[in-house]
Design an enzyme around this catalytic site. Structure first.
Site, short mmCIF file in Angstrom:
data_model
loop_
_atom_site.label_atom_id
_atom_site.label_comp_id
_atom_site.label_asym_id
_atom_site.label_seq_id
_atom_site.Cartn_x
_atom_site.Cartn_y
_atom_site.Cartn_z
N LYS A 38 0.63 -1.33 -0.09
CA LYS A 38 0.16 -0.22 0.21
C LYS A 38 1.25 1.30 0.29
O LYS A 38 1.44 1.45 1.44
CB LYS A 38 -0.78 0.08 1.48
CG LYS A 38 -1.96 1.46 1.27
CD LYS A 38 -2.56 1.29 2.29
CE LYS A 38 -1.85 2.86 3.66
NZ LYS A 38 -2.01 3.20 4.84
N LYS A 67 -7.70 8.30 -1.40
CA LYS A 67 -8.67 8.64 -0.57
C LYS A 67 -9.74 9.60 -1.63
O LYS A 67 -10.09 11.36 -0.97
CB LYS A 67 -8.86 8.64 0.80
CG LYS A 67 -8.25 6.86 1.75
CD LYS A 67 -8.79 7.43 2.99
CE LYS A 67 -8.11 6.37 3.76
NZ LYS A 67 -7.05 6.67 3.85
N ASP A 70 -13.66 14.90 -4.47
CA ASP A 70 -13.36 16.28 -5.27
C ASP A 70 -14.67 15.84 -6.50
O ASP A 70 -15.48 15.68 -6.74
CB ASP A 70 -12.44 16.95 -5.27
CG ASP A 70 -11.28 18.24 -5.78
OD1 ASP A 70 -12.30 18.84 -5.63
OD2 ASP A 70 -10.59 17.84 -5.39
N THR A 120 -11.03 3.28 9.74
CA THR A 120 -11.63 2.29 11.25
C THR A 120 -11.48 3.60 12.58
O THR A 120 -10.98 2.54 13.19
CB THR A 120 -10.20 1.90 11.22
OG1 THR A 120 -8.92 2.00 10.70
CG2 THR A 120 -10.48 0.27 9.69
N ARG A 211 1.93 -1.18 10.89
CA ARG A 211 3.65 -1.03 12.23
C ARG A 211 3.08 -2.14 12.70
O ARG A 211 4.51 -2.36 12.85
CB ARG A 211 2.17 -0.59 12.65
CG ARG A 211 2.31 1.53 12.63
CD ARG A 211 1.59 2.29 13.63
NE ARG A 211 0.08 1.74 13.02
CZ ARG A 211 -0.81 2.65 13.40
NH1 ARG A 211 -0.11 4.03 14.16
NH2 ARG A 211 -2.10 3.32 13.06
#
Length: 239
Positions: A38, A67, A70, A120, A211
């Site tokens: 990603k 994301k 517009d 999330t 992470r």
């Protein structure tokens, strides 16, 4: 006979690092273990389209998590540029006009569009502050239905929602779940967190993990453990 899912095709490692050099080093260190990565706002801001093309040239599939939200013309044109880069997944906020523009912009390319349902790190209180009276689950399923209706390929949703999405939308919508944490690894800033086993059992297709791999003392070893857990869960689910 159903083809066995290979967990290595379904783990998306988040390259949430501040430079192209660090992204390159992390990808190189993990080698063939990781097939899908990603690229989010942080890395894209410093490394731009070049990092996407470089990763594609290395044989990696790229989830470009920008994301989009517009006006239609902007979303349509930007989506066309993403399709030309060779990305596999692109995120667009679940707004009808934005989603429809993205569907137009990707044209006949292989780019898969994912509608972002509810971030999330949001919970019911966050929604109420935004003037939304629905529960998180109701809003997620409504937006998943919208995504399917306008021609998107899938959604991004937390590990708490795949079951409800499957019940409302059926088996064909791709569900990508971020905020996944191996047991005992904490929640960081996600409000709705699940383990790989829970997420896959609920019906998710792809897991985004950042992470717990990036910050591990030994990222390849951490990845191996996560892949083993994922593989066992996919084998149990049988789809």
């Amino acid at each position: 006979m159903m083809t066995r899912i290979d967990a290595r095709d379904r783990l998306i490692v988040a390259l949430d690092v501040p430079s192209a050099a660090e992204a390159d080093a992390l990808v190189a260190r993990m080698g063939d273990q990781v097939r899908f990565v990603k690229v989010g706002l942080e890395l894209y801001t410093v490394a731009g389209p070049d990092i996407v093309r470089k990763l594609v040239d290395r044989g990696k599939r790229v989830f470009l998590d920008l994301k989009f939200l517009d006006i239609e013309e902007t979303v349509r044109r930007a989506t066309a540029r993403v399709a030309a880069m060779g990305a596999t997944f692109l995120t667009v906020h679940a707004n009808r006009k934005a989603l429809m523009a993205a569907v137009q912009g990707r044209g006949s390319s292989d780019l898969k569009l994912l509608a972002v349902t509810v971030l999330t790190n949001f919970d019911g209180e966050d929604l109420r502050e935004m003037g939304i009276q629905r529960s998180v689950q109701d809003l997620v399923t409504a937006r998943a239905l919208l995504a399917a209706e306008v021609g998107c390929d899938g959604v991004v949703a937390s590990g708490e929602e795949p079951q409800a999405i499957r019940a409302k939308v059926g088996p064909n919508l791709v569900i990508v779940t971020p905020g996944v944490r191996p047991a005992g690894k904490g929640t960081d800033d996600h409000a709705r967190v699940t383990t790989p086993t829970q997420t896959i059992a609920a019906g998710a297709d792809y897991l985004v993990i950042g992470r717990p791999i990036r910050d591990a003392q030994d990222p390849p070893a951490a990845t191996t453990a996560i892949l083993e857990e994922m593989q066992a869960a996919f084998d149990r689910r049988g789809r």
